[in-house]
Scaffold this motif. Structure first.
Motif, PDB file in Angstrom:
ATOM      1  N   UNK A   1       0.835  -1.207   0.000  1.00 32.00           N
ATOM      2  CA  UNK A   1       0.000   0.000   0.000  1.00 32.00           C
ATOM      3  C   UNK A   1       0.873   1.262   0.000  1.00 32.00           C
ATOM      4  N   UNK A   2       1.989   1.214   0.706  1.00 35.06           N
ATOM      5  CA  UNK A   2       2.904   2.357   0.742  1.00 35.06           C
ATOM      6  C   UNK A   2       3.462   2.628  -0.655  1.00 35.06           C
ATOM      7  N   UNK A   3       3.920   1.567  -1.328  1.00 37.09           N
ATOM      8  CA  UNK A   3       4.516   1.740  -2.657  1.00 37.09           C
ATOM      9  C   UNK A   3       3.485   2.168  -3.700  1.00 37.09           C
ATOM     10  N   UNK A   4       2.221   1.839  -3.510  1.00 38.43           N
ATOM     11  CA  UNK A   4       1.186   2.236  -4.458  1.00 38.43           C
ATOM     12  C   UNK A   4       1.015   3.753  -4.501  1.00 38.43           C
ATOM     13  N   UNK A   5       1.447   4.452  -3.455  1.00 40.44           N
ATOM     14  CA  UNK A   5       1.302   5.913  -3.387  1.00 40.44           C
ATOM     15  C   UNK A   5       2.451   6.653  -4.078  1.00 40.44           C
ATOM     16  N   UNK A   6       3.486   5.928  -4.497  1.00 40.41           N
ATOM     17  CA  UNK A   6       4.677   6.582  -5.028  1.00 40.41           C
ATOM     18  C   UNK A   6       4.999   6.113  -6.442  1.00 40.41           C
ATOM     19  N   UNK A   7       5.995   6.773  -7.020  1.00 38.78           N
ATOM     20  CA  UNK A   7       6.481   6.408  -8.345  1.00 38.78           C
ATOM     21  C   UNK A   7       8.008   6.458  -8.327  1.00 38.78           C
ATOM     22  N   UNK A   8       8.619   5.892  -9.361  1.00 39.74           N
ATOM     23  CA  UNK A   8      10.075   5.914  -9.472  1.00 39.74           C
ATOM     24  C   UNK A   8      10.538   7.366  -9.602  1.00 39.74           C
ATOM     25  N   UNK A   9      11.537   7.739  -8.832  1.00 38.44           N
ATOM     26  CA  UNK A   9      12.024   9.117  -8.865  1.00 38.44           C
ATOM     27  C   UNK A   9      12.818   9.436 -10.122  1.00 38.44           C
ATOM     28  N   UNK A  10      13.261   8.422 -10.860  1.00 40.06           N
ATOM     29  CA  UNK A  10      14.020   8.651 -12.090  1.00 40.06           C
ATOM     30  C   UNK A  10      13.115   8.681 -13.319  1.00 40.06           C
ATOM     31  N   UNK A  11      12.330   7.602 -13.524  1.00 39.71           N
ATOM     32  CA  UNK A  11      11.561   7.477 -14.766  1.00 39.71           C
ATOM     33  C   UNK A  11      10.063   7.702 -14.581  1.00 39.71           C
TER      34      UNK A  11
ATOM     35  N   UNK B   1       4.800   3.874 -12.146  1.00 40.98           N
ATOM     36  CA  UNK B   1       3.984   3.804 -10.925  1.00 40.98           C
ATOM     37  C   UNK B   1       3.594   2.389 -10.524  1.00 40.98           C
ATOM     38  N   UNK B   2       3.990   1.386 -11.281  1.00 48.31           N
ATOM     39  CA  UNK B   2       3.635  -0.002 -10.954  1.00 48.31           C
ATOM     40  C   UNK B   2       4.360  -0.409  -9.670  1.00 48.31           C
ATOM     41  N   UNK B   3       3.598  -0.572  -8.590  1.00 47.29           N
ATOM     42  CA  UNK B   3       4.187  -0.854  -7.276  1.00 47.29           C
ATOM     43  C   UNK B   3       5.000  -2.146  -7.260  1.00 47.29           C
ATOM     44  N   UNK B   4       4.691  -3.068  -8.163  1.00 41.88           N
ATOM     45  CA  UNK B   4       5.385  -4.368  -8.167  1.00 41.88           C
ATOM     46  C   UNK B   4       6.847  -4.257  -8.554  1.00 41.88           C
ATOM     47  N   UNK B   5       7.236  -3.178  -9.234  1.00 37.58           N
ATOM     48  CA  UNK B   5       8.638  -3.022  -9.643  1.00 37.58           C
ATOM     49  C   UNK B   5       9.368  -1.959  -8.832  1.00 37.58           C
ATOM     50  N   UNK B   6       8.674  -1.319  -7.909  1.00 36.05           N
ATOM     51  CA  UNK B   6       9.307  -0.272  -7.113  1.00 36.05           C
ATOM     52  C   UNK B   6      10.117  -0.860  -5.966  1.00 36.05           C
ATOM     53  N   UNK B   7      11.277  -0.266  -5.732  1.00 40.69           N
ATOM     54  CA  UNK B   7      12.195  -0.724  -4.683  1.00 40.69           C
ATOM     55  C   UNK B   7      12.658   0.474  -3.878  1.00 40.69           C
TER      56      UNK B   7
ATOM     57  N   UNK C   1      14.922   6.534  -1.112  1.00 36.45           N
ATOM     58  CA  UNK C   1      14.132   7.057  -2.223  1.00 36.45           C
ATOM     59  C   UNK C   1      13.581   5.831  -2.949  1.00 36.45           C
ATOM     60  N   UNK C   2      12.513   6.041  -3.694  1.00 38.11           N
ATOM     61  CA  UNK C   2      11.902   4.918  -4.403  1.00 38.11           C
ATOM     62  C   UNK C   2      12.325   4.958  -5.866  1.00 38.11           C
ATOM     63  N   UNK C   3      12.874   3.827  -6.315  1.00 39.18           N
ATOM     64  CA  UNK C   3      13.277   3.650  -7.708  1.00 39.18           C
ATOM     65  C   UNK C   3      12.654   2.374  -8.242  1.00 39.18           C
ATOM     66  N   UNK C   4      12.416   2.335  -9.559  1.00 38.98           N
ATOM     67  CA  UNK C   4      11.963   1.075 -10.148  1.00 38.98           C
ATOM     68  C   UNK C   4      13.178   0.145 -10.228  1.00 38.98           C
ATOM     69  N   UNK C   5      12.919  -1.128 -10.452  1.00 33.32           N
ATOM     70  CA  UNK C   5      14.002  -2.117 -10.472  1.00 33.32           C
ATOM     71  C   UNK C   5      15.053  -1.770 -11.525  1.00 33.32           C
ATOM     72  N   UNK C   6      14.622  -1.333 -12.720  1.00 35.88           N
ATOM     73  CA  UNK C   6      15.594  -1.000 -13.770  1.00 35.88           C
ATOM     74  C   UNK C   6      16.474   0.183 -13.374  1.00 35.88           C
ATOM     75  N   UNK C   7      15.864   1.247 -12.922  1.00 34.74           N
ATOM     76  CA  UNK C   7      16.644   2.428 -12.524  1.00 34.74           C
ATOM     77  C   UNK C   7      17.560   2.105 -11.349  1.00 34.74           C
TER      78      UNK C   7
END
Length: 146
Positions: free
Chosen positions: A75-85, A88-94, A127-133
């Motif tokens: 639920x926390x990750x659903x509120x955020x997005x990758x800071x680089x790209x 918004x898909x929470x499943x790939x956010x780290x 900070x929140x980044x997607x897996x690729x970033x």
């Protein structure tokens, strides 16, 4: 706490042997188990203190806590997005620790063993980044160190 003694008679090497097990009642399921079925909570030179929950009740409680913590992280990750790209898909956010020296633990796996307060405190350092970033960031970080 109720302690019982269960007596077992065995035939070992042709001799009758008596084994006495300390039996303890679980405060949650109210069943009796050998004392060794209760995890060790504290050990002092004088005594070993055991948990009040049997192993199965302890595991059930732990699984409920894990699920609660994992759902909170989702639920926390659903509120955020990758800071680089901006994905918004929470499943790939780290969670990326901005200062690696202050990193306490890997947050993605912390829900298994850490309390929610400790997880929240560590997230403040991230900070929140997607897996690729996130992979690209660490790859560039390694390349720059060489």
């Amino acid at each position: 706490m109720i302690l019982l003694y269960d007596r077992f008679e065995l035939l070992i090497n042709g001799f009758e042997s008596i084994i006495i097990l300390n039996m303890k009642q679980c405060r949650y399921c109210k069943k009796f188990y050998p004392e060794t079925d209760f995890g060790v909570a504290l050990t002092t030179p004088q005594k070993v203190y055991r948990r009040q929950k049997c192993k199965s009740c302890y595991l059930a409680t732990k699984n409920i806590l894990r699920k609660k913590n994992r759902n909170w992280l989702i639920e926390y990750k659903k509120k955020y997005k990758c800071e680089k790209c901006g994905i918004t898909d929470y499943r790939v956010l780290e969670f990326h620790h901005t200062n690696g020296k202050e990193r306490g633990f890997t947050i993605g796996w912390a829900y298994n063993s850490m309390g929610l307060d400790r997880i929240r405190k560590d997230i403040e350092k991230c900070v929140i980044l997607c897996a690729n970033c996130h992979r690209i960031f660490h790859s560039e970080e390694r390349d720059n160190k060489i």
